[in-house]
Design a protein around this motif. Structure first.
Motif, short mmCIF file in Angstrom:
data_model
loop_
_atom_site.label_atom_id
_atom_site.label_comp_id
_atom_site.label_asym_id
_atom_site.label_seq_id
_atom_site.Cartn_x
_atom_site.Cartn_y
_atom_site.Cartn_z
N LEU A 277 0.83 -1.21 0.00
CA LEU A 277 0.00 0.00 0.00
C LEU A 277 0.86 1.25 0.00
N ARG A 278 1.97 1.18 0.71
CA ARG A 278 2.87 2.34 0.78
C ARG A 278 3.40 2.71 -0.59
N THR A 279 3.75 1.68 -1.37
CA THR A 279 4.30 1.99 -2.70
C THR A 279 3.23 2.63 -3.58
N LEU A 280 1.98 2.32 -3.31
CA LEU A 280 0.90 2.86 -4.15
C LEU A 280 0.35 4.17 -3.63
N CYS A 281 0.68 4.52 -2.39
CA CYS A 281 0.00 5.68 -1.82
C CYS A 281 0.41 6.95 -2.57
N GLY A 282 -0.54 7.85 -2.68
CA GLY A 282 -0.34 9.07 -3.45
C GLY A 282 -1.61 9.88 -3.36
N PRO A 283 -1.75 10.86 -4.22
CA PRO A 283 -2.89 11.77 -4.07
C PRO A 283 -4.26 11.10 -4.20
N THR A 284 -4.33 9.91 -4.84
CA THR A 284 -5.66 9.30 -4.99
C THR A 284 -6.08 8.48 -3.77
N LEU A 285 -5.12 8.16 -2.92
CA LEU A 285 -5.50 7.52 -1.65
C LEU A 285 -5.71 8.66 -0.65
N LEU A 286 -6.94 9.14 -0.56
CA LEU A 286 -7.19 10.33 0.26
C LEU A 286 -7.04 10.01 1.73
N ARG A 287 -7.51 8.83 2.11
CA ARG A 287 -7.47 8.49 3.53
C ARG A 287 -7.63 7.01 3.70
N MET A 288 -6.87 6.48 4.62
CA MET A 288 -7.05 5.09 4.99
C MET A 288 -6.78 5.05 6.48
N LYS A 289 -7.68 4.44 7.22
CA LYS A 289 -7.43 4.37 8.66
C LYS A 289 -8.18 3.19 9.26
N GLN A 308 0.03 11.23 0.43
CA GLN A 308 1.41 10.74 0.26
C GLN A 308 1.98 10.13 1.56
N THR A 309 1.35 10.41 2.67
CA THR A 309 1.98 10.08 3.95
C THR A 309 1.38 8.83 4.58
N PHE A 310 2.22 7.86 4.84
CA PHE A 310 1.79 6.72 5.63
C PHE A 310 2.38 6.91 7.02
N HIS A 311 1.54 7.22 8.00
CA HIS A 311 2.07 7.47 9.34
C HIS A 311 2.51 6.15 9.96
N PRO A 312 3.54 6.18 10.79
CA PRO A 312 4.00 4.92 11.40
C PRO A 312 2.87 4.27 12.20
N PRO A 313 2.65 2.97 12.01
CA PRO A 313 1.59 2.29 12.77
C PRO A 313 1.85 2.42 14.27
N GLN A 314 0.75 2.57 15.03
CA GLN A 314 0.89 2.67 16.49
C GLN A 314 0.02 1.59 17.12
N THR A 315 0.29 1.29 18.38
CA THR A 315 -0.61 0.34 19.05
C THR A 315 -1.42 1.07 20.11
N LEU A 316 -2.66 0.64 20.26
CA LEU A 316 -3.50 1.18 21.34
C LEU A 316 -3.25 0.35 22.59
N PRO A 317 -3.48 0.92 23.77
CA PRO A 317 -3.27 0.13 24.99
C PRO A 317 -4.24 -1.05 25.11
N ALA A 318 -5.43 -0.93 24.45
CA ALA A 318 -6.42 -2.02 24.54
C ALA A 318 -7.40 -1.87 23.38
N TRP A 319 -8.14 -2.95 23.08
CA TRP A 319 -9.21 -2.85 22.09
C TRP A 319 -10.31 -1.97 22.66
N PRO A 320 -10.89 -1.10 21.87
CA PRO A 320 -11.90 -0.19 22.41
C PRO A 320 -13.24 -0.86 22.69
N ASP A 321 -13.51 -2.03 22.09
CA ASP A 321 -14.77 -2.72 22.35
C ASP A 321 -14.55 -4.22 22.15
N GLU A 322 -15.67 -4.96 22.14
CA GLU A 322 -15.58 -6.42 22.03
C GLU A 322 -15.11 -6.89 20.65
#
Ligand SMILES: Nc1nc2c(ncn2[C@@H]2O[C@H](COP(=O)(O)OP(=O)(O)OP(=O)(O)O)[C@@H](O)[C@H]2O)c(=O)[nH]1
Length: 360
Positions: A277-289, A308-322
């Protein structure tokens, strides 16, 4: 239908927090809501996409949250704003909770004009709420492409009382300065400040100094300003005209789709997919989250891609729901759904797993 609150209560200040896709709205909210001066703040979160993610990330910091996930507040979900705001008032009344202010986080594709129009022209909303400020976040790392291609981003900037430039840590000082000059030209009335990693102060959202009109006599000056918005011609915003009708997003070729993976992703597969996905990211990938369940980890990984920006993946302290499934939202221009679909086929071919493209 919520009951009407006590008629004598003073109107609650509202901050309309806007900014193009991925500009950093949720990051800023998460930070600022933890400030002691923000006690008593409720948030209305509007998400554009079939898999709501933001509210999970923000609601732990907010005193109360209303999610509007089905459409955009400036068009398809416009009717839901009044319902959500009045529901917050009613819940506060029932819980005897002192609600002091409200932040409305718009989608990245929302035009502020029609939302302001609803706040100012709905009789009950006008009595119960006062628009304190419109705060627009501008992503310095993607600003040039965003402003060139997306008139909605221009609308968001011209409607702002305050422009908070984010991600200046990702650009050099000259580029940040140039952007600041450009923003000052586009909206000479706005205060322009930089905020890195969401570290805003409460006064940057609720200063009171930029308090907007709520009475009929003041409509003229407010609408004169909002009327400059390119996607909101003055006729549509005329105080005496009809309320703005729901309509689809202006940028017709924008697609939103959600992706749900029932089973955890092996880490190696996740890494290859990310690299792809990083190699393909560019102006047409408006948002992915979204949240990713990686095999062997008991906490979710949060993924953010913005043009253009793939932010470094982060981890959450816990799952927000089931729900432990991988849930990703894509907002794209053009052919991305096919790309993501074929990537999935490739993932499936490597190791069979259950995949759906619709939320349960
Ligand atoms: N380097 C850097 N990253 C930032 C900054 N502000 C936000 N981010 C990152 O940008 C990504 C998107 O941030 P969000 O807060 O989700 O953006 P958003 O505006 O809420 O996104 P949408 O709701 O999809 O429009 C995340 O990975 C954030 O960590 C900043 O000042 N610097």
């Amino acid at each position: 239908m919520p009951e009407s609150p006590a008629p004598h209560a003073p109107p609650l200040p509202v901050c309309l927090l806007t900014g193009f896709l991925g500009a950093g709205k949720s990051t800023l909210l998460n930070f600022v809501l933890r400030h002691p001066q923000m006690a008593g703040t409720a948030v209305v979160i509007n998400e554009y996409g079939s898999v709501g993610i933001d509210h999970h990330l923000v609601e732990s910091a907010s005193d109360d949250t209303e999610l509007i996930a089905d459409g955009c507040l400036c068009c398809t979900a416009s009717g839901q704003l009044a319902e959500s705001l009045l529901a917050l008032l009613e819940r506060a009344r029932r819980r005897q909770f002192h609600l002091r202010r409200i932040i409305i986080e718009t989608t990245g594709l929302a035009e502020p004009g029609p939302i302001l129009s609803q706040l100012l022209r709905h009789e009950t909303l006008r009595e119960r709420f006062v628009v304190d400020s419109v705060v627009t976040l501008v992503d310095a790392s993607n600003a040039a492409a965003t402003l060139a291609d997306h008139d909605i981003a221009v609308s968001q900037i011209t409607a702002a009382d305050r422009l908070l430039v984010t991600k200046t840590d990702l650009v050099d000082a000259a580029a940040a300065r140039q952007l600041q000059y450009r923003l000052a030209e586009m909206n000479p009335d706005a205060v322009i400040e930089h905020v890195v990693a969401g570290t805003a102060q409460p006064a940057q959202l609720f200063s009171g100094a930029h308090r907007r009109a709520t009475s009929g006599a003041d409509f003229g000056s407010l609408f004169a300003k909002v009327g400059q918005i390119r996607f909101a011609p003055a006729a549509r915003l005329s105080p005496s005209g009809p309320l703005i009708n729901p309509r689809p997003p202006s940028e017709q070729d924008i697609q939103t789709f959600g992706l749900i993976l029932d089973e955890p992703l092996p880490e190696s597969t996740f890494n290859s997919w990310l690299a792809f996905l990083r190699t393909l990211c560019g102006p047409t990938l408006l948002r992915m989250k979204g949240l990713v369940n990686i095999q062997g980890r008991n906490v979710p990984t949060v993924l953010h891609g913005v043009q253009q920006t793939f932010h470094p993946p982060q981890t959450l302290p816990a799952w927000p729901d089931e729900d432990r499934r991988t849930r990703l939202v894509f907002i794209t221009r053009g052919w991305w759904q096919d790309i993501v679909g074929s990537t999935l086929e490739w993932l499936r071919a490597r190791k069979p797993r259950s995949v759906t493209d619709q939320p349960a």
